[in-house]
Design an enzyme around this catalytic site. Structure first.
Site, PDB file in Angstrom:
ATOM      1  N   SER A   9       0.799  -1.228   0.000  1.00 41.04           N
ATOM      2  CA  SER A   9       0.000   0.000   0.000  1.00 41.04           C
ATOM      3  C   SER A   9       0.834   1.282   0.000  1.00 41.04           C
ATOM      4  O   SER A   9       0.299   2.374   0.132  1.00 41.04           O
ATOM      5  CB  SER A   9      -0.929   0.012   1.218  1.00 41.04           C
ATOM      6  OG  SER A   9      -0.158  -0.021   2.405  1.00 41.04           O
ATOM      7  N   CYS A  10       2.117   1.168  -0.185  1.00 35.27           N
ATOM      8  CA  CYS A  10       3.039   2.303  -0.053  1.00 35.27           C
ATOM      9  C   CYS A  10       3.305   2.976  -1.405  1.00 35.27           C
ATOM     10  O   CYS A  10       3.896   2.377  -2.299  1.00 35.27           O
ATOM     11  CB  CYS A  10       4.333   1.797   0.577  1.00 35.27           C
ATOM     12  SG  CYS A  10       5.683   2.968   0.598  1.00 35.27           S
ATOM     13  N   LEU A  11       2.864   4.239  -1.543  1.00 33.29           N
ATOM     14  CA  LEU A  11       3.068   4.985  -2.785  1.00 33.29           C
ATOM     15  C   LEU A  11       4.555   5.230  -3.050  1.00 33.29           C
ATOM     16  O   LEU A  11       5.017   5.085  -4.186  1.00 33.29           O
ATOM     17  CB  LEU A  11       2.311   6.315  -2.728  1.00 33.29           C
ATOM     18  CG  LEU A  11       2.466   7.223  -3.942  1.00 33.29           C
ATOM     19  CD1 LEU A  11       1.958   6.535  -5.203  1.00 33.29           C
ATOM     20  CD2 LEU A  11       1.721   8.519  -3.711  1.00 33.29           C
ATOM     21  N   CYS A  13       6.963   3.402  -2.196  1.00 35.73           N
ATOM     22  CA  CYS A  13       7.538   2.115  -2.604  1.00 35.73           C
ATOM     23  C   CYS A  13       7.319   1.898  -4.091  1.00 35.73           C
ATOM     24  O   CYS A  13       8.230   1.451  -4.807  1.00 35.73           O
ATOM     25  CB  CYS A  13       6.914   0.961  -1.818  1.00 35.73           C
ATOM     26  SG  CYS A  13       7.218   1.038  -0.047  1.00 35.73           S
TER      27      CYS A  13
END
Length: 131
Positions: A9-11, A13
């Protein structure tokens, strides 16, 4: 080879992954929730930090705040166990190779993962444009 530690869920990343792909930098991606970090990986990340836990622990993370701990009061063994048990306390993404560590996505700092020849060529081209 670069190892990219991420969560789904990490943008930031996704931005780091896209940048590595765009620049043809080989990497392996590891979701820290699906594949928890090994003790050796945690030690390697810590070895490469300049600022110790401040660089990799997210004190703003919900999990960190709920735990109500002071990582500076933990022994190394306790810190490693904490990271293994609660990987969500880590800042993300974490990019690491044999010599370098990058925490978070920063367009300027991530360039250190480019091969030296590419960086030298880009510098040469910039100097040509200036002169």
């Amino acid at each position: 080879m670069v190892t990219l530690y991420v969560t789904s869920s990490c943008l930031s990343c996704r931005k780091a992954k896209d940048w590595l792909i765009k620049n043809d930098i080989p990497f392996k991606e590891r979701n820290i929730y699906n594949e928890p970090l090994s003790l050796a990986e945690i030690k390697n990340i810590m070895r490469l930090t300049d600022e110790g836990t401040e660089e990799i622990i997210s004190k703003r993370s919900k999990t960190y705040q709920e735990l109500k701990i002071d990582v500076n009061q933990l022994t190394l063994k306790e810190l490693y166990e904490l990271i293994q048990k609660y990987p969500s306390i880590l800042k993300r993404p974490i990019m690491v190779d044999e010599k370098r560590l990058q925490v978070g996505y920063n367009e300027d700092e991530i360039r250190k993962f480019l091969p030296r020849k590419v960086r030298e060529y880009e510098l040469y081209e910039l100097q040509k444009m200036i002169n």
